[in-house]
Design a protein around this motif. Structure first.
Motif, PDB file in Angstrom:
ATOM      1  N   UNK A   1      22.133  -4.055  95.378  1.00 60.80           N
ATOM      2  CA  UNK A   1      21.746  -3.838  96.772  1.00 60.80           C
ATOM      3  C   UNK A   1      22.012  -2.380  97.136  1.00 60.80           C
ATOM      4  N   UNK A   2      21.086  -1.773  97.928  1.00 57.88           N
ATOM      5  CA  UNK A   2      21.100  -0.321  98.071  1.00 57.88           C
ATOM      6  C   UNK A   2      20.799   0.163  99.487  1.00 57.88           C
ATOM      7  N   UNK A   3      21.469   1.261  99.841  1.00 62.19           N
ATOM      8  CA  UNK A   3      21.047   2.160 100.904  1.00 62.19           C
ATOM      9  C   UNK A   3      20.671   3.464 100.204  1.00 62.19           C
ATOM     10  N   UNK A   4      19.411   3.861 100.299  1.00 61.88           N
ATOM     11  CA  UNK A   4      18.923   5.071  99.640  1.00 61.88           C
ATOM     12  C   UNK A   4      18.317   5.989 100.695  1.00 61.88           C
ATOM     13  N   UNK A   5      18.686   7.261 100.632  1.00 67.43           N
ATOM     14  CA  UNK A   5      18.350   8.224 101.681  1.00 67.43           C
ATOM     15  C   UNK A   5      17.470   9.320 101.092  1.00 67.43           C
TER      16      UNK A   5
ATOM     17  N   UNK B   1      30.152   5.201 102.278  1.00 72.60           N
ATOM     18  CA  UNK B   1      29.448   3.939 102.039  1.00 72.60           C
ATOM     19  C   UNK B   1      30.443   2.944 101.459  1.00 72.60           C
ATOM     20  N   UNK B   2      30.253   1.672 101.773  1.00 75.77           N
ATOM     21  CA  UNK B   2      31.192   0.663 101.311  1.00 75.77           C
ATOM     22  C   UNK B   2      30.536  -0.716 101.283  1.00 75.77           C
ATOM     23  N   UNK B   3      31.201  -1.612 100.571  1.00 75.41           N
ATOM     24  CA  UNK B   3      30.823  -3.023 100.524  1.00 75.41           C
ATOM     25  C   UNK B   3      31.895  -3.793 101.294  1.00 75.41           C
ATOM     26  N   UNK B   4      31.523  -4.550 102.319  1.00 77.01           N
ATOM     27  CA  UNK B   4      32.524  -5.297 103.082  1.00 77.01           C
ATOM     28  C   UNK B   4      33.326  -6.244 102.194  1.00 77.01           C
ATOM     29  N   UNK B   5      34.606  -6.295 102.467  1.00 81.49           N
ATOM     30  CA  UNK B   5      35.494  -7.176 101.710  1.00 81.49           C
ATOM     31  C   UNK B   5      36.355  -7.947 102.692  1.00 81.49           C
ATOM     32  N   UNK B   6      35.940  -9.162 102.970  1.00 82.00           N
ATOM     33  CA  UNK B   6      36.720 -10.066 103.802  1.00 82.00           C
ATOM     34  C   UNK B   6      36.293 -11.485 103.464  1.00 82.00           C
TER      35      UNK B   6
ATOM     36  N   UNK C   1      26.949  -0.926 103.355  1.00 84.21           N
ATOM     37  CA  UNK C   1      26.965  -0.240 104.646  1.00 84.21           C
ATOM     38  C   UNK C   1      27.183   1.248 104.393  1.00 84.21           C
ATOM     39  N   UNK C   2      26.497   2.088 105.148  1.00 81.68           N
ATOM     40  CA  UNK C   2      26.667   3.540 105.002  1.00 81.68           C
ATOM     41  C   UNK C   2      26.657   4.211 106.367  1.00 81.68           C
ATOM     42  N   UNK C   3      27.545   5.166 106.533  1.00 82.69           N
ATOM     43  CA  UNK C   3      27.542   6.023 107.720  1.00 82.69           C
ATOM     44  C   UNK C   3      26.825   7.321 107.374  1.00 82.69           C
ATOM     45  N   UNK C   4      25.743   7.590 108.111  1.00 82.48           N
ATOM     46  CA  UNK C   4      24.911   8.768 107.883  1.00 82.48           C
ATOM     47  C   UNK C   4      25.009   9.705 109.083  1.00 82.48           C
TER      48      UNK C   4
END
Length: 284
Positions: A244-248, A258-263, A276-279
């Protein structure tokens, strides 16, 4: 490119809650650009790792992620009993207070005369207004045909959102899942061709069904930067690979993190984890 289809600009209201515990903070507005949190999430038609349909779990997960723009895959819209014949894209948008554009891969005749069409595809959710949208065709090998051959089919979403006056092209895709990479190779070529027709800032969100070093994905990285979260995404419980990707698009934005939620919710809400990514969007 065919003329873009204008879509209804309906603003839905709901509480926009919290940020993901342990995630990087959302970017502050700076003189250098506009902050934007984006995410991609395969929602497995509303079912978790237990194959139980429970949209509440996914709403909770998306509220924790607190993204401005979200790409969704495996989205049912009146598809069948597995998701209660519900419009998952519309419900998620309403509950999260976001605009929505749904792009079906399959759109079948209704089960009963006069009923809604049974649809399955991808979607864009956005806190910012969607000013235009289009459902593009790329090469697919149908799961609805007993003897499929690769052929153009819809389900590659493009939505133009206006982020504080700046237009941003958001694409959402779901590439072929089969071990043979031939169809994915064709889909990557189609993706690059379609994205090249548009100028300006662009991001691609999706389930690529291949890991970052896969040869069929290599052409994508010529023009796109992988916002690498540094963690696997599939399967959701004890994930072992990232598909799974966020590509800019180069020149579009800086990636702050960028991170993968862990809960606990991330392990159970779907069979994938989100990325998830903060741009920080650059220029105008």
């Amino acid at each position: 490119m065919s003329p873009r289809r204008r879509i209804p600009q309906l603003l839905l209201t709901a509480a926009l809650l919290g940020t993901l515990i342990g995630s990087p903070p959302a970017a502050a507005t700076t003189a250098h650009g506009v902050p934007l949190r984006v995410a991609t999430y395969n929602i497995h038609a509303g079912a978790g790792m237990d194959n139980v349909f429970d949209l509440d779990r996914q709403v909770d997960e998306l509220r924790l992620i607190d993204a401005d723009v979200i790409g969704l895959q495996e989205v049912d819209r009146h598809w069948g009993a597995r998701s209660g014949w519900r419009d998952l894209a519309g419900e998620l948008a309403e509950r999260l207070g976001m605009y929505v554009f749904f792009a079906p891969i399959y759109s079948l005749d209704p089960a009963e005369p006069g009923g809604p069409r049974a649809e399955f595809g991808v979607a864009v959710l956005s806190r910012y207004r969607i000013v235009s949208a289009e459902n593009h065709e790329i090469t697919r090998l149908s799961t609805q045909d007993p003897n499929p051959v690769p052929a153009p089919a819809p389900g590659f979403a493009e939505a133009v959102v206006r982020v504080k006056g700046r237009p941003l092209h958001v694409y959402v895709t779901h590439l072929d899942y089969r071990p043979d990479p031939a169809v994915r190779t064709a889909q990557v070529a189609d993706t690059r061709r379609i994205m090249a027709e548009d100028r300006g800032p662009k991001i691609l969100l999706g389930d690529f069904n291949a890991e970052p070093a896969a040869p069929e994905l290599a052409p994508l990285w010529e023009g796109l930067t992988d916002a690498d979260p540094g963690a696997p995404t599939f399967p959701a419980r004890d994930p072992v690979k990232r598909i799974d990707y966020v590509a800019v698009a180069k020149g579009t934005a800086g990636v702050r993190g960028a991170w993968v939620p862990e809960n606990v919710a991330s392990e159970h809400a779907s069979d994938h984890r989100a990325v998830v990514a903060d741009l920080v969007l650059r220029g105008r």
